[in-house]
Enzyme design. Structure first.
Site, PDB file in Angstrom:
ATOM      1  N   HIS A   1      38.461  43.367  33.287  1.00 34.78           N
ATOM      2  CA  HIS A   1      38.128  42.547  34.465  1.00 34.78           C
ATOM      3  C   HIS A   1      39.350  41.755  34.936  1.00 34.78           C
ATOM      4  O   HIS A   1      39.713  41.778  36.112  1.00 34.78           O
ATOM      5  CB  HIS A   1      36.973  41.602  34.113  1.00 34.78           C
ATOM      6  CG  HIS A   1      36.846  40.401  35.004  1.00 34.78           C
ATOM      7  ND1 HIS A   1      36.481  40.489  36.328  1.00 34.78           N
ATOM      8  CD2 HIS A   1      37.029  39.073  34.756  1.00 34.78           C
ATOM      9  CE1 HIS A   1      36.439  39.266  36.856  1.00 34.78           C
ATOM     10  NE2 HIS A   1      36.784  38.401  35.930  1.00 34.78           N
TER      11      HIS A   1
ATOM     12  N   ARG B   1      41.503  41.181  21.957  1.00 35.49           N
ATOM     13  CA  ARG B   1      42.256  40.315  21.053  1.00 35.49           C
ATOM     14  C   ARG B   1      42.194  40.806  19.610  1.00 35.49           C
ATOM     15  O   ARG B   1      41.939  40.028  18.690  1.00 35.49           O
ATOM     16  CB  ARG B   1      41.704  38.884  21.129  1.00 35.49           C
ATOM     17  CG  ARG B   1      41.898  38.283  22.496  1.00 35.49           C
ATOM     18  CD  ARG B   1      41.372  36.871  22.579  1.00 35.49           C
ATOM     19  NE  ARG B   1      42.088  36.154  23.634  1.00 35.49           N
ATOM     20  CZ  ARG B   1      41.835  34.914  23.993  1.00 35.49           C
ATOM     21  NH1 ARG B   1      40.904  34.224  23.383  1.00 35.49           N
ATOM     22  NH2 ARG B   1      42.527  34.329  24.936  1.00 35.49           N
TER      23      ARG B   1
HETATM   24 FE1  HAS Z   1      36.699  36.220  36.081  1.00 39.11          FE
HETATM   25  C1  HAS Z   1      36.443  36.074  32.637  1.00 39.11           C
HETATM   26  C2  HAS Z   1      33.328  35.812  36.376  1.00 39.11           C
HETATM   27  C3  HAS Z   1      36.986  36.165  39.534  1.00 39.11           C
HETATM   28  C4  HAS Z   1      40.111  35.916  35.799  1.00 39.11           C
HETATM   29  N1  HAS Z   1      38.031  36.072  34.523  1.00 39.11           N
HETATM   30  C5  HAS Z   1      37.720  36.045  33.178  1.00 39.11           C
HETATM   31  C6  HAS Z   1      38.936  35.937  32.420  1.00 39.11           C
HETATM   32  C7  HAS Z   1      39.967  35.850  33.314  1.00 39.11           C
HETATM   33  C8  HAS Z   1      39.376  35.948  34.637  1.00 39.11           C
HETATM   34  C9  HAS Z   1      41.443  35.680  32.994  1.00 39.11           C
HETATM   35  O1  HAS Z   1      31.002  34.939  34.593  1.00 39.11           O
HETATM   36  C10 HAS Z   1      39.034  35.916  30.875  1.00 39.11           C
HETATM   37  C11 HAS Z   1      39.196  34.547  30.312  1.00 39.11           C
HETATM   38  C12 HAS Z   1      39.361  34.643  28.817  1.00 39.11           C
HETATM   39  O2  HAS Z   1      40.500  34.796  28.349  1.00 39.11           O
HETATM   40  O3  HAS Z   1      38.349  34.627  28.106  1.00 39.11           O
HETATM   41  N2  HAS Z   1      35.394  36.085  37.643  1.00 39.11           N
HETATM   42  C13 HAS Z   1      34.051  35.949  37.544  1.00 39.11           C
HETATM   43  C14 HAS Z   1      33.466  35.933  38.886  1.00 39.11           C
HETATM   44  C15 HAS Z   1      34.506  36.049  39.773  1.00 39.11           C
HETATM   45  C16 HAS Z   1      35.710  36.114  38.981  1.00 39.11           C
HETATM   46  C17 HAS Z   1      32.018  35.811  39.234  1.00 39.11           C
HETATM   47  N3  HAS Z   1      38.246  36.096  37.402  1.00 39.11           N
HETATM   48  C18 HAS Z   1      38.141  36.059  38.767  1.00 39.11           C
HETATM   49  C19 HAS Z   1      39.435  35.887  39.353  1.00 39.11           C
HETATM   50  C20 HAS Z   1      40.327  35.823  38.299  1.00 39.11           C
HETATM   51  C21 HAS Z   1      39.552  35.955  37.088  1.00 39.11           C
HETATM   52  C22 HAS Z   1      39.699  35.780  40.836  1.00 39.11           C
HETATM   53  C23 HAS Z   1      41.804  35.646  38.295  1.00 39.11           C
HETATM   54  C24 HAS Z   1      42.546  35.515  39.352  1.00 39.11           C
HETATM   55  N4  HAS Z   1      35.192  36.033  34.773  1.00 39.11           N
HETATM   56  C25 HAS Z   1      33.876  35.805  35.082  1.00 39.11           C
HETATM   57  C26 HAS Z   1      33.100  35.568  33.855  1.00 39.11           C
HETATM   58  C27 HAS Z   1      33.997  35.645  32.788  1.00 39.11           C
HETATM   59  C28 HAS Z   1      35.288  35.922  33.386  1.00 39.11           C
HETATM   60  C29 HAS Z   1      31.670  35.298  33.722  1.00 39.11           C
HETATM   61  C30 HAS Z   1      33.690  35.466  31.291  1.00 39.11           C
HETATM   62  C31 HAS Z   1      33.548  36.757  30.608  1.00 39.11           C
HETATM   63  C32 HAS Z   1      33.377  36.577  29.102  1.00 39.11           C
HETATM   64  O4  HAS Z   1      32.271  36.798  28.612  1.00 39.11           O
HETATM   65  O5  HAS Z   1      34.335  36.208  28.414  1.00 39.11           O
HETATM   66  C33 HAS Z   1      34.413  36.023  41.298  1.00 39.11           C
HETATM   67  O6  HAS Z   1      35.189  34.974  41.806  1.00 39.11           O
HETATM   68  C34 HAS Z   1      34.824  37.319  41.913  1.00 39.11           C
HETATM   69  C35 HAS Z   1      34.662  37.338  43.421  1.00 39.11           C
HETATM   70  C36 HAS Z   1      35.390  38.505  44.058  1.00 39.11           C
HETATM   71  C37 HAS Z   1      34.921  39.274  45.026  1.00 39.11           C
HETATM   72  C38 HAS Z   1      35.780  40.400  45.558  1.00 39.11           C
HETATM   73  C39 HAS Z   1      36.146  40.202  47.001  1.00 39.11           C
HETATM   74  C40 HAS Z   1      37.124  41.240  47.452  1.00 39.11           C
HETATM   75  C41 HAS Z   1      38.178  40.991  48.254  1.00 39.11           C
HETATM   76  C42 HAS Z   1      39.115  42.108  48.636  1.00 39.11           C
HETATM   77  C43 HAS Z   1      38.634  42.782  49.876  1.00 39.11           C
HETATM   78  C44 HAS Z   1      39.371  44.014  50.243  1.00 39.11           C
HETATM   79  C45 HAS Z   1      39.955  44.236  51.448  1.00 39.11           C
HETATM   80  C46 HAS Z   1      40.663  45.496  51.724  1.00 39.11           C
HETATM   81  C47 HAS Z   1      39.942  43.246  52.536  1.00 39.11           C
HETATM   82  C48 HAS Z   1      33.591  39.073  45.613  1.00 39.11           C
HETATM   83  C49 HAS Z   1      38.434  39.632  48.834  1.00 39.11           C
HETATM   84  C50 HAS Z   1      39.657  46.533  51.893  1.00 39.11           C
HETATM   85  C51 HAS Z   1      39.978  47.553  52.877  1.00 39.11           C
HETATM   86  C52 HAS Z   1      39.181  48.642  52.944  1.00 39.11           C
HETATM   87  C53 HAS Z   1      39.276  49.625  54.033  1.00 39.11           C
HETATM   88  C54 HAS Z   1      38.182  48.906  51.865  1.00 39.11           C
END
Ligand code: HAS
Ligand code: CU
Length: 555
Positions: free
Chosen positions: A381, A445
């Site tokens: 992730h 880890r």
């Molecule tokens: Fe996460 C664990 C939930 C976002 C980083 N996350 C981690 C860890 C890291 C991390 C480092 O709920 C591990 C920490 C550790 O060492 O234990 N994370 C989320 C959720 C989001 C999320 C709900 N994480 C991030 C971001 C990070 C990041 C951003 C770094 C920058 N995460 C978790 C959870 C854990 C977790 C649990 C714990 C897991 C465990 O059990 O240990 C949300 O913010 C994500 C929202 C993102 C979106 C995607 C939007 C897409 C976009 C691009 C669009 C594309 C375009 C181009 C425009 C909704 C904006 C397209 C063009 C076309 C033509 C297709």
């Protein structure tokens, strides 16, 4: 579409001393990434059961390598980049340079922090990983070094607030220019978010490592860590969002369609980033299920502004693609400027982030988290978020920022493009390995070379992880080659004289509810209330804590 309006003042010249200070920060940032990428190769190959870490100078154990990898990439690279880049965007948007004494103070504080934490890590006295949970105990200089890195972000926050206040005095009643608003909002969020880590490091860990207190409290420290540890991911991400909103539309030949919606997105990050930390602690005993459920619900809330971003940025790209002759449902996408490395790096970053976001939602879902927590899924992730969405965006920004700061032309445009495609394919292959292995119980880890257990089905997952990590390493090295060649061999006087910033379809409203979006004071207050709702019940029940655990040094 209305006639686009320019929302930023033009004719801005960045003073030379500022240019140098920000360049130093970028060198520190990308220098850290350089070490991190090399170390990352060792980590990825570990999953393929190939040991190259033993050949690294000064590396004794797997956990020492993993600590260095996490700290230099997730803390030094990201903090140094944000401090420099958002100081620049704020200066540029307000047409008012941030005081350069601040800039040098930021750089010196970071450099000191790196030396202190680096000493502890490289001498093997801090193999406690970047999350430094007690009862694992590190040398005091590790904690102090990390504290200084946090202090550097506070100096940046003060610098931005002072600059904004000066601008407001001169422009009473005017709307804050968008790029300055979103830059300051990022630091406003992080200022509140970093309190947890600061209390933990200064109040608990430094006295403990100096022997001033005999025991520590793992649950309290973990809770304080994750209070900051979830919002830190948005502190990494939002500088990339600043670029996606305020620069990418311009680079793609489009415009940003809504000023207000962009501000709403950043206000949502300010409000909702922090009260979600328990989603990293679903498996921790001692925290009530009800509180975990509240944090889970708020995590779904913080998903929303990223969904909005996906659609806003895609629309901006679509406008660009259509202006370049694209037609139909998808053809506009192929018409984007695929020869511009700054743009391509960021589009590829967005594509990986789509998968990073989806896996985040799965993590946040309480019951699904139980099957992937502490498995290789989690690094799967976060390499599709911080390891690519953020890293590739920063590399893409580097392709114009380093020429802008050095006034030298970018060298090796073709190589720059190749570096991003190779890194992109690499991260997808590696994440595929980690994700599939994680679903199958492959742990994170863990020194796989020494693990006394394993499953035949982890073989393929491990091989993909190793292969993808190798490609990321190659892509990363090509990027550094382009950067070094530009800095030393780029044609002098050839860099861009201004930064790219977008036009907005409509100017910011001067009447109505939108004006209130600029009142940081009230949003900060609302954020504090939400934080209290999310954390006060646990703290009221748990404090004064259980300081019973002695320190351990296993590696
Ligand atoms: Fe996460 C664990 C939930 C976002 C980083 N996350 C981690 C860890 C890291 C991390 C480092 O709920 C591990 C920490 C550790 O060492 O234990 N994370 C989320 C959720 C989001 C999320 C709900 N994480 C991030 C971001 C990070 C990041 C951003 C770094 C920058 N995460 C978790 C959870 C854990 C977790 C649990 C714990 C897991 C465990 O059990 O240990 C949300 O913010 C994500 C929202 C993102 C979106 C995607 C939007 C897409 C976009 C691009 C669009 C594309 C375009 C181009 C425009 C909704 C904006 C397209 C063009 C076309 C033509 C297709
Ligand atoms: Cu999180």
């Amino acid at each position: 579409m209305n006639t686009p309006v320019v929302s930023q003042p033009s004719g801005f010249e960045l003073p030379d001393s500022h240019r140098r200070a920000i360049l130093f920060m970028m060198i520190l940032s990308f220098g850290a990434l350089f070490i991190g990428v090399i170390n990352g190769l060792g980590q990825a190959l570990n999953y393929a059961r190939v040991d190259i870490l033993q050949y690294f100078p000064g590396m004794r154990t797997y956990y020492q390598g993993l600590t260095v990898h996490g700290v230099v990439n997730a803390i030094v690279f990201t903090f140094a980049f944000a401090n420099g880049f958002l100081s620049l965007t704020t200066s540029r948007a307000l047409g008012r340079p941030v005081n350069d004494k601040f800039l040098w103070a930021i750089f010196i504080t970071m450099a000191l922090g790196v030396v202190l934490a680096g000493y502890a890590m490289f001498t093997g006295q801090a193999s406690v990983l970047y999350t430094f949970y007690p009862p694992l105990l590190a040398h005091w200089s590790y904690y102090l070094g990390l504290a200084l890195l946090v202090v550097s972000t506070w100096i940046t926050a003060v610098a931005l607030m002072v600059t904004l206040r000066g601008w407001r005095k001169e422009n009473p009643g005017a709307r804050i220019p968008l790029m300055a608003f979103i830059s300051v909002a990022t630091y406003a969020m992080w200022t509140l978010a970093s309190i947890g880590i600061a209390v933990s490091v200064v109040g608990l860990l430094i006295p403990w490592s100096l022997g001033l207190i005999a025991h520590s409290d793992p649950l309290l420290s973990r809770t304080l860590f994750w209070y900051s540890g979830h919002p830190i991911v948005y502190f990494w991400l939002l500088p990339a969002y600043v670029s996606w909103y305020a620069m990418v539309p311009k680079q793609a030949g489009g415009v940003l369609f809504s000023d207000s919606l962009t501000r709403v997105v950043f206000v949502m990050f300010l409000l909702l980033s922090i009260p979600t930390g328990f989603h990293h602690q679903y498996t921790d005993p001692g925290i009530g299920t009800g509180m975990k459920a509240i944090h889970a619900g708020l995590t779904f809330g913080i998903f929303f502004p990223s969904m909005v971003t996906a659609f806003s940025v895609m629309y901006a790209l679509e406008i660009g693609g259509r202006r370049r002759g694209g037609t139909g449902l998808v053809n506009w996408f192929t018409k984007l400027d695929w020869k511009n490395p700054a743009l391509v790096a960021q589009i590829l970053a967005m594509l990986t982030f789509t998968l990073g976001g989806i896996t985040g939602l799965i993590n946040a879902s309480y019951s699904m988290n139980m099957s992937i927590h502490n498995t290789a899924w989690v690094p799967g992730h976060f390499h599709m978020t911080v390891g690519s969405a953020v890293t590739m965006s920063f590399m893409g920004i580097g392709f114009w920022l380093i020429p802008y700061l050095t006034r030298r032309e970018l060298v090796g445009k073709g190589l720059a493009l190749v570096s991003q495609w190779v890194y992109f394919v690499g991260v997808l292959v590696m994440a595929r390995g980690l994700i599939s292995g994680g679903v199958d119980g492959m742990p994170r880890r863990t020194n796989m070379l020494e693990a006394a257990y394993g499953k035949p089905s982890w073989e393929l997952a491990g091989m993909l992880t190793g292969l993808g990590g190798t490609l990321m390493f190659v892509g990363g090295m090509l990027f550094f080659a382009v950067l070094a060649a530009t800095m030393f061999m780029g044609r002098k006087g050839g860099g861009p004289t201004d930064m790219p910033f977008t036009e907005t379809a409509t100017p910011p409203a001067t009447r109505g509810w939108q004006v209130k979006l600029d009142s940081f004071r009230w949003w900060m207050l609302a954020a504090v209330i939400l934080i209290l709702v999310a954390y006060a019940p646990f703290l009221a029940e748990y404090l004064p804590g259980a300081f019973t655990s002695p320190g351990y040094r296993f590696y």
